[in-house]
Design a protein around this motif. Sequence first.
Motif, short mmCIF file in Angstrom:
data_model
loop_
_atom_site.label_atom_id
_atom_site.label_comp_id
_atom_site.label_asym_id
_atom_site.label_seq_id
_atom_site.Cartn_x
_atom_site.Cartn_y
_atom_site.Cartn_z
N HIS A 88 0.82 -1.21 0.00
CA HIS A 88 0.00 0.00 0.00
C HIS A 88 0.85 1.27 0.00
O HIS A 88 0.35 2.36 0.27
CB HIS A 88 -0.94 0.01 1.21
CG HIS A 88 -2.01 -1.04 1.15
ND1 HIS A 88 -1.79 -2.35 1.57
CD2 HIS A 88 -3.30 -1.00 0.71
CE1 HIS A 88 -2.90 -3.05 1.40
NE2 HIS A 88 -3.83 -2.26 0.87
N ALA A 89 2.15 1.10 -0.32
CA ALA A 89 3.07 2.24 -0.40
C ALA A 89 3.03 3.10 0.87
O ALA A 89 3.07 4.33 0.81
CB ALA A 89 2.74 3.09 -1.63
N ASN A 90 2.95 2.41 2.00
CA ASN A 90 2.86 3.11 3.28
C ASN A 90 4.23 3.09 3.95
O ASN A 90 4.54 2.24 4.80
CB ASN A 90 1.82 2.43 4.17
CG ASN A 90 1.53 3.24 5.42
OD1 ASN A 90 2.12 4.30 5.65
ND2 ASN A 90 0.62 2.75 6.25
N PHE A 91 5.09 4.02 3.57
CA PHE A 91 6.44 4.09 4.12
C PHE A 91 6.52 5.24 5.13
O PHE A 91 6.48 6.41 4.75
CB PHE A 91 7.47 4.29 3.01
CG PHE A 91 7.43 3.23 1.95
CD1 PHE A 91 8.01 1.99 2.18
CD2 PHE A 91 6.81 3.46 0.74
CE1 PHE A 91 7.98 1.00 1.21
CE2 PHE A 91 6.78 2.48 -0.24
CZ PHE A 91 7.36 1.24 -0.01
N ASP A 92 6.61 4.90 6.38
CA ASP A 92 6.76 5.91 7.42
C ASP A 92 7.70 5.37 8.49
O ASP A 92 8.29 4.29 8.33
CB ASP A 92 5.41 6.31 8.02
CG ASP A 92 4.64 5.11 8.58
OD1 ASP A 92 5.24 4.03 8.70
OD2 ASP A 92 3.45 5.26 8.89
N TRP A 93 7.82 6.10 9.59
CA TRP A 93 8.76 5.68 10.63
C TRP A 93 8.35 4.36 11.27
O TRP A 93 9.20 3.57 11.70
CB TRP A 93 8.88 6.77 11.70
CG TRP A 93 7.65 6.95 12.55
CD1 TRP A 93 6.60 7.75 12.32
CD2 TRP A 93 7.39 6.27 13.78
NE1 TRP A 93 5.66 7.63 13.32
CE2 TRP A 93 6.13 6.73 14.24
CE3 TRP A 93 8.09 5.33 14.54
CZ2 TRP A 93 5.55 6.28 15.42
CZ3 TRP A 93 7.52 4.87 15.72
CH2 TRP A 93 6.27 5.35 16.15
N LEU A 94 7.04 4.07 11.30
CA LEU A 94 6.60 2.80 11.86
C LEU A 94 7.02 1.62 10.98
O LEU A 94 7.39 0.55 11.49
CB LEU A 94 5.07 2.80 12.02
CG LEU A 94 4.52 3.28 13.37
CD1 LEU A 94 3.00 3.26 13.36
CD2 LEU A 94 5.06 2.43 14.52
N THR A 95 6.97 1.83 9.67
CA THR A 95 7.42 0.78 8.75
C THR A 95 8.91 0.50 8.95
O THR A 95 9.34 -0.66 9.00
CB THR A 95 7.16 1.19 7.29
OG1 THR A 95 5.77 1.49 7.12
CG2 THR A 95 7.55 0.07 6.34
N LEU A 96 9.69 1.56 9.07
CA LEU A 96 11.13 1.39 9.31
C LEU A 96 11.38 0.73 10.65
O LEU A 96 12.28 -0.12 10.79
CB LEU A 96 11.83 2.76 9.25
CG LEU A 96 11.81 3.46 7.89
CD1 LEU A 96 12.48 4.83 7.99
CD2 LEU A 96 12.52 2.60 6.84
N ALA A 97 10.58 1.08 11.66
CA ALA A 97 10.72 0.45 12.98
C ALA A 97 10.40 -1.03 12.89
O ALA A 97 11.04 -1.86 13.55
CB ALA A 97 9.80 1.15 13.98
N CYS A 98 9.42 -1.39 12.06
CA CYS A 98 9.08 -2.80 11.86
C CYS A 98 10.24 -3.56 11.22
O CYS A 98 10.57 -4.69 11.62
CB CYS A 98 7.84 -2.93 10.97
SG CYS A 98 6.30 -2.53 11.79
N VAL A 99 10.86 -2.95 10.22
CA VAL A 99 12.01 -3.58 9.55
C VAL A 99 13.15 -3.80 10.54
O VAL A 99 13.76 -4.87 10.59
CB VAL A 99 12.48 -2.72 8.37
CG1 VAL A 99 13.77 -3.30 7.77
CG2 VAL A 99 11.40 -2.64 7.30
N LEU A 100 13.43 -2.77 11.35
CA LEU A 100 14.49 -2.89 12.35
C LEU A 100 14.16 -3.97 13.37
O LEU A 100 15.01 -4.80 13.73
CB LEU A 100 14.69 -1.55 13.05
CG LEU A 100 15.74 -1.52 14.17
CD1 LEU A 100 17.11 -1.91 13.64
CD2 LEU A 100 15.77 -0.15 14.85
N GLY A 101 12.92 -3.97 13.84
CA GLY A 101 12.51 -4.98 14.81
C GLY A 101 12.60 -6.38 14.23
O GLY A 101 13.04 -7.32 14.91
N LEU A 102 12.19 -6.53 12.96
CA LEU A 102 12.27 -7.84 12.31
C LEU A 102 13.72 -8.32 12.22
O LEU A 102 14.01 -9.48 12.50
CB LEU A 102 11.64 -7.76 10.92
CG LEU A 102 11.55 -9.07 10.13
CD1 LEU A 102 10.33 -9.06 9.22
CD2 LEU A 102 12.80 -9.27 9.26
N LEU A 103 14.62 -7.42 11.83
CA LEU A 103 16.03 -7.80 11.69
C LEU A 103 16.64 -8.20 13.04
O LEU A 103 17.40 -9.18 13.13
CB LEU A 103 16.83 -6.64 11.07
CG LEU A 103 16.48 -6.31 9.61
CD1 LEU A 103 17.26 -5.08 9.16
CD2 LEU A 103 16.79 -7.49 8.71
#
Length: 304
Positions: free
Chosen positions: A210-225
């Motif tokens: 849904h092209a929803n790129f915000d700080w929460l999305t980046l936080a999710c990526v960091l948390g996943l890694l």
Amino acid sequence: MHSALTDLAADIAIDPRQAIGIPLALVGAVFLSLGAQFQHRGVTKVEAHTAQVSGGLTVRQVTLLLARPSWVFGTVMLGLAIVLQLSSLNFAPLIVVQPLGAIALVMTTVINARISKVSPTRASLIAIGMCVGGVGLFVTVAAFTAVDKPVTHANLTTILVMLGIVLVAFAVAFFFLRRQFKAIFYILGAGVLYGFVATLAKVIINRVQHANFDWLTLACVLGLLLAAGFGAYFVQNAYASGPPDLVIAGLTVVDPLVAVCIGVVVLGEASQAPIWAGVVFVVAGVVAIWGVFVLARYHPQSEH
């Protein structure tokens, strides 16, 4: 009678897209089983050529794993399993596809018995039956009652806070108590962390679509890694201190149950499930988890 059947049909939410997600998850389970066996072989070979120390694998041992063809091949297989699992999450609810990894436990048990030439005991077979049966019952009910729910910002924040608490708790426990840890701790730890990985992966896929790129999305990526990294380290330590089918038993039970708890409590994926389904979820989950502990105690290759 007609009214009762109508009410039952209203309680059951069947999504045809699940017909795609479930086979993908099953094929992923096959790769998970093969990958576990090859990674376990690589870890045991590294340990055989280095000084075995308590407190987890050292940096040198982890580096040496990269030079073991069996471990690298196993890692590739696990990578394929992850790709298939993520693909399945795009078609079916989290609480449907996650538990299907239990099929990997049966495969790993058979493969490990043939390779190690150590036949499973009656008690360990009963434990495996508890794991597979519990998870199988869970997914059967979930397949008819689970629905996808949109993840709100509040949901996502809750998940990330929960993950942060879990990461800190495991880091503190590992720092102070790692010399007392047995395979079961690493298995449970990896299962919990991978449960968060599956949840965050589904969230990230949805937000990217849904092209929803915000700080929460980046936080999710960091948390996943972070969760995937710590989880992978715990898995390697579990292979160093326990047989592969015990490791897979823990991962294929604890991982989906954690993801399911998040899906039910935070995301509301079981919001349309009738009360009887909730009772089945609890009973099946208890049976499956108890099976892991029984297997850890009675597996012929387990360290007590």
